[in-house]
Enzyme design. Sequence first.
Site, PDB file in Angstrom:
ATOM      1  N   ASN A  32      30.769 -15.490  10.839  1.00 34.83           N
ATOM      2  CA  ASN A  32      31.999 -15.871  10.141  1.00 34.83           C
ATOM      3  C   ASN A  32      33.137 -15.811  10.941  1.00 34.83           C
ATOM      4  O   ASN A  32      34.352 -16.080  10.311  1.00 34.83           O
ATOM      5  CB  ASN A  32      31.939 -15.151   8.670  1.00 34.83           C
ATOM      6  CG  ASN A  32      32.295 -13.823   8.859  1.00 34.83           C
ATOM      7  OD1 ASN A  32      32.641 -13.263  10.078  1.00 34.83           O
ATOM      8  ND2 ASN A  32      32.593 -13.202   7.729  1.00 34.83           N
ATOM      9  N   LEU A  33      33.205 -15.273  12.282  1.00 35.80           N
ATOM     10  CA  LEU A  33      34.288 -15.018  12.969  1.00 35.80           C
ATOM     11  C   LEU A  33      35.288 -14.069  12.795  1.00 35.80           C
ATOM     12  O   LEU A  33      36.571 -14.421  12.889  1.00 35.80           O
ATOM     13  CB  LEU A  33      34.898 -16.467  13.528  1.00 35.80           C
ATOM     14  CG  LEU A  33      33.823 -17.423  14.282  1.00 35.80           C
ATOM     15  CD1 LEU A  33      34.534 -18.516  14.637  1.00 35.80           C
ATOM     16  CD2 LEU A  33      33.130 -16.741  15.515  1.00 35.80           C
ATOM     17  N   ILE A  52      27.119 -14.385   5.726  1.00 35.66           N
ATOM     18  CA  ILE A  52      25.831 -13.573   5.333  1.00 35.66           C
ATOM     19  C   ILE A  52      25.942 -13.537   3.527  1.00 35.66           C
ATOM     20  O   ILE A  52      24.974 -13.570   3.025  1.00 35.66           O
ATOM     21  CB  ILE A  52      25.341 -12.365   5.646  1.00 35.66           C
ATOM     22  CG1 ILE A  52      26.443 -11.447   5.832  1.00 35.66           C
ATOM     23  CG2 ILE A  52      24.631 -12.722   7.198  1.00 35.66           C
ATOM     24  CD1 ILE A  52      26.097  -9.973   6.293  1.00 35.66           C
ATOM     25  N   SER A 115      22.538   2.658  12.501  1.00 31.08           N
ATOM     26  CA  SER A 115      23.293   3.601  13.171  1.00 31.08           C
ATOM     27  C   SER A 115      23.103   4.928  13.138  1.00 31.08           C
ATOM     28  O   SER A 115      22.394   5.596  12.354  1.00 31.08           O
ATOM     29  CB  SER A 115      24.780   3.241  12.677  1.00 31.08           C
ATOM     30  OG  SER A 115      25.535   4.305  13.157  1.00 31.08           O
ATOM     31  N   TYR A 139      30.203   4.008   5.641  1.00 28.46           N
ATOM     32  CA  TYR A 139      29.632   3.132   6.447  1.00 28.46           C
ATOM     33  C   TYR A 139      28.208   3.496   6.790  1.00 28.46           C
ATOM     34  O   TYR A 139      27.332   2.655   6.687  1.00 28.46           O
ATOM     35  CB  TYR A 139      30.307   3.225   7.816  1.00 28.46           C
ATOM     36  CG  TYR A 139      29.574   2.568   9.134  1.00 28.46           C
ATOM     37  CD1 TYR A 139      29.407   1.382   9.270  1.00 28.46           C
ATOM     38  CD2 TYR A 139      29.159   3.612  10.069  1.00 28.46           C
ATOM     39  CE1 TYR A 139      28.788   0.687  10.404  1.00 28.46           C
ATOM     40  CE2 TYR A 139      28.651   3.049  11.107  1.00 28.46           C
ATOM     41  CZ  TYR A 139      28.220   1.661  11.389  1.00 28.46           C
ATOM     42  OH  TYR A 139      27.448   1.142  12.194  1.00 28.46           O
ATOM     43  N   LYS A 143      24.496   1.579   5.819  1.00 30.34           N
ATOM     44  CA  LYS A 143      23.154   1.313   6.852  1.00 30.34           C
ATOM     45  C   LYS A 143      21.873   1.905   6.393  1.00 30.34           C
ATOM     46  O   LYS A 143      20.786   1.418   6.267  1.00 30.34           O
ATOM     47  CB  LYS A 143      23.594   2.108   8.162  1.00 30.34           C
ATOM     48  CG  LYS A 143      24.695   1.210   8.888  1.00 30.34           C
ATOM     49  CD  LYS A 143      24.295  -0.192   9.292  1.00 30.34           C
ATOM     50  CE  LYS A 143      25.403  -0.994   9.889  1.00 30.34           C
ATOM     51  NZ  LYS A 143      24.874  -2.417  10.384  1.00 30.34           N
ATOM     52  N   ILE A 205      42.895  12.776  22.411  1.00 29.73           N
ATOM     53  CA  ILE A 205      41.822  13.459  22.154  1.00 29.73           C
ATOM     54  C   ILE A 205      41.749  14.115  20.523  1.00 29.73           C
ATOM     55  O   ILE A 205      42.629  15.102  20.446  1.00 29.73           O
ATOM     56  CB  ILE A 205      41.729  14.676  23.440  1.00 29.73           C
ATOM     57  CG1 ILE A 205      41.549  13.894  24.773  1.00 29.73           C
ATOM     58  CG2 ILE A 205      39.991  15.176  23.198  1.00 29.73           C
ATOM     59  CD1 ILE A 205      41.362  14.780  25.860  1.00 29.73           C
TER      60      ILE A 205
HETATM   61  C1  UD1 Z   1      30.845   6.375  15.029  1.00 29.82           C
HETATM   62  C2  UD1 Z   1      29.562   6.627  14.409  1.00 29.82           C
HETATM   63  C3  UD1 Z   1      28.389   5.544  15.012  1.00 29.82           C
HETATM   64  C4  UD1 Z   1      29.135   4.215  15.018  1.00 29.82           C
HETATM   65  C5  UD1 Z   1      30.343   3.989  15.609  1.00 29.82           C
HETATM   66  C6  UD1 Z   1      30.947   2.655  15.539  1.00 29.82           C
HETATM   67  C7  UD1 Z   1      29.218   8.686  13.419  1.00 29.82           C
HETATM   68  C8  UD1 Z   1      28.761  10.196  13.497  1.00 29.82           C
HETATM   69  N1  UD1 Z   1      29.171   7.787  14.580  1.00 29.82           N
HETATM   70  O1  UD1 Z   1      30.991   6.987  16.249  1.00 29.82           O
HETATM   71  O2  UD1 Z   1      27.474   5.699  14.498  1.00 29.82           O
HETATM   72  O3  UD1 Z   1      28.190   3.295  15.489  1.00 29.82           O
HETATM   73  O4  UD1 Z   1      31.325   5.129  15.117  1.00 29.82           O
HETATM   74  O5  UD1 Z   1      31.926   2.369  15.158  1.00 29.82           O
HETATM   75  O6  UD1 Z   1      29.688   8.095  12.402  1.00 29.82           O
HETATM   76  N2  UD1 Z   1      37.754  10.018  19.999  1.00 29.82           N
HETATM   77  C9  UD1 Z   1      39.075  10.537  20.475  1.00 29.82           C
HETATM   78  N3  UD1 Z   1      40.112   9.818  20.429  1.00 29.82           N
HETATM   79  C10 UD1 Z   1      40.006   8.627  19.980  1.00 29.82           C
HETATM   80  C11 UD1 Z   1      39.073   8.051  19.448  1.00 29.82           C
HETATM   81  C12 UD1 Z   1      37.601   8.636  19.660  1.00 29.82           C
HETATM   82  O7  UD1 Z   1      39.022  11.935  21.028  1.00 29.82           O
HETATM   83  O8  UD1 Z   1      41.365   7.974  20.105  1.00 29.82           O
HETATM   84  C13 UD1 Z   1      36.459  10.736  20.133  1.00 29.82           C
HETATM   85  C14 UD1 Z   1      35.744  11.299  18.764  1.00 29.82           C
HETATM   86  O9  UD1 Z   1      36.275  12.256  18.151  1.00 29.82           O
HETATM   87  C15 UD1 Z   1      34.291  11.332  19.249  1.00 29.82           C
HETATM   88  C16 UD1 Z   1      34.223  10.335  20.480  1.00 29.82           C
HETATM   89  O10 UD1 Z   1      35.560  10.367  20.976  1.00 29.82           O
HETATM   90  O11 UD1 Z   1      34.159  12.609  19.648  1.00 29.82           O
HETATM   91  C17 UD1 Z   1      33.655   8.761  20.096  1.00 29.82           C
HETATM   92  O12 UD1 Z   1      34.356   8.441  19.039  1.00 29.82           O
HETATM   93  P1  UD1 Z   1      34.061   6.846  18.449  1.00 29.82           P
HETATM   94  O13 UD1 Z   1      34.232   6.096  19.799  1.00 29.82           O
HETATM   95  O14 UD1 Z   1      35.224   6.620  17.284  1.00 29.82           O
HETATM   96  O15 UD1 Z   1      32.690   6.920  17.986  1.00 29.82           O
HETATM   97  P2  UD1 Z   1      32.037   7.849  16.944  1.00 29.82           P
HETATM   98  O16 UD1 Z   1      32.872   8.456  15.717  1.00 29.82           O
HETATM   99  O17 UD1 Z   1      31.165   8.823  17.633  1.00 29.82           O
END
Ligand code: UD1
Length: 324
Positions: A32-33, A52, A115, A139, A143, A205
């Site tokens: 659906n873009l 969908i 997921s 979310y 799933k 972080i």
């Molecule tokens: C989450 C979901 C995953 C989903 C994905 C899709 C859970 C446990 N995981 O992954 O199943 O498919 O999202 O969106 O729910 N971080 C930073 N700074 C930022 C962004 C992220 O430090 O600006 C850190 C987070 O704390 C984490 C890691 O980077 O430790 C990855 O984060 P992110 O990319 O958001 O993915 P998840 O939360 O692991």
Amino acid sequence: MRILVTGGAGYIGSHVVKQLLRAGHQPVVFDNLSVGTLDNVITGAEFIEGDILSPTQVLAALEGIEVVIHLAGLKAVGESMTHPAKYAWNNLVGSITLLNAMIEAGVKKIIFSSSAAVYGEPIELPMKEDHPTKPLSFYGHTKLEVEKLLAWYDQLSGIKFVVFRYFNAVGYDPDGDIKGLERAPQNLLPIIFEAVMGWRDKVTIFGDNYPTADGTGVRDYIHVSDLASGHLKALEYLDKNNNSLTVNLATGQGTSVAEIIKAVKQESGVDFKVEIGPPRPGDPAQIFASADKAGAVLGWQPVFSDMATIVKTTFRAYEQNKKN
Ligand code: UD1
């Protein structure tokens, strides 16, 4: 094989469609873009703009289809907690609409993108498929509910499925053919690369006091082209076996936020600003999964998921979008 790919104009979908075409299949992108973009519709794939949530549009799209690869859905964990109705509609009602249309059209095979979020707080690492499922987000709940529905549709209507529990999808097409970037990204890698490009002023972080080697969060980062190749293995599996399967797609290895930032700074040569912020609510300290089942049952192995390839392929996609 003629294959309907819902969400085929999205980040993961476009990589799946590319590999389907290369393997000689006929993918039909159904999107659906709302999140996906036309840039992501690979040349050679048929495209249907549709939703969908529309039974008539889905039914029409299923004409002549042998297998459905169902990737359409919303995936922002945080947003699912503040706007659950949106997630209930798109991820739950959308999947039910699709499954009911499949029954009507006589399509009996589906590959569903689930997921890591179905597991919740890790009790045992690496996480195996029989790890308890207790999602921390709405979310993840959507799933898991679709996974459970699939088991019923299998039992009652003979629809066979492969459920993939993706871990953290990252990277871009190693050939450089797919360049569509995610809009308003929420995930770590695109956020880091927006800082590399100067489109945002810093990376925060989320916590540096976790019980991990360097104090930052650890995840299992898997290259999107490796996720895509899993779908080809699933097609072979569904072709040869008359039963359903749930597997992790992961690398078995954890990488920390600090390690990723270091790797990106090295590869890009850009010393973007990094600050330490508070932990994000609901974030587990570390998650990584066993991919042994995917290896044993599907013969699947990740080949692009080393950090150097992940960083290089992502950097190239961002550089190709420089003027946007
Ligand atoms: C989450 C979901 C995953 C989903 C994905 C899709 C859970 C446990 N995981 O992954 O199943 O498919 O999202 O969106 O729910 N971080 C930073 N700074 C930022 C962004 C992220 O430090 O600006 C850190 C987070 O704390 C984490 C890691 O980077 O430790 C990855 O984060 P992110 O990319 O958001 O993915 P998840 O939360 O692991």
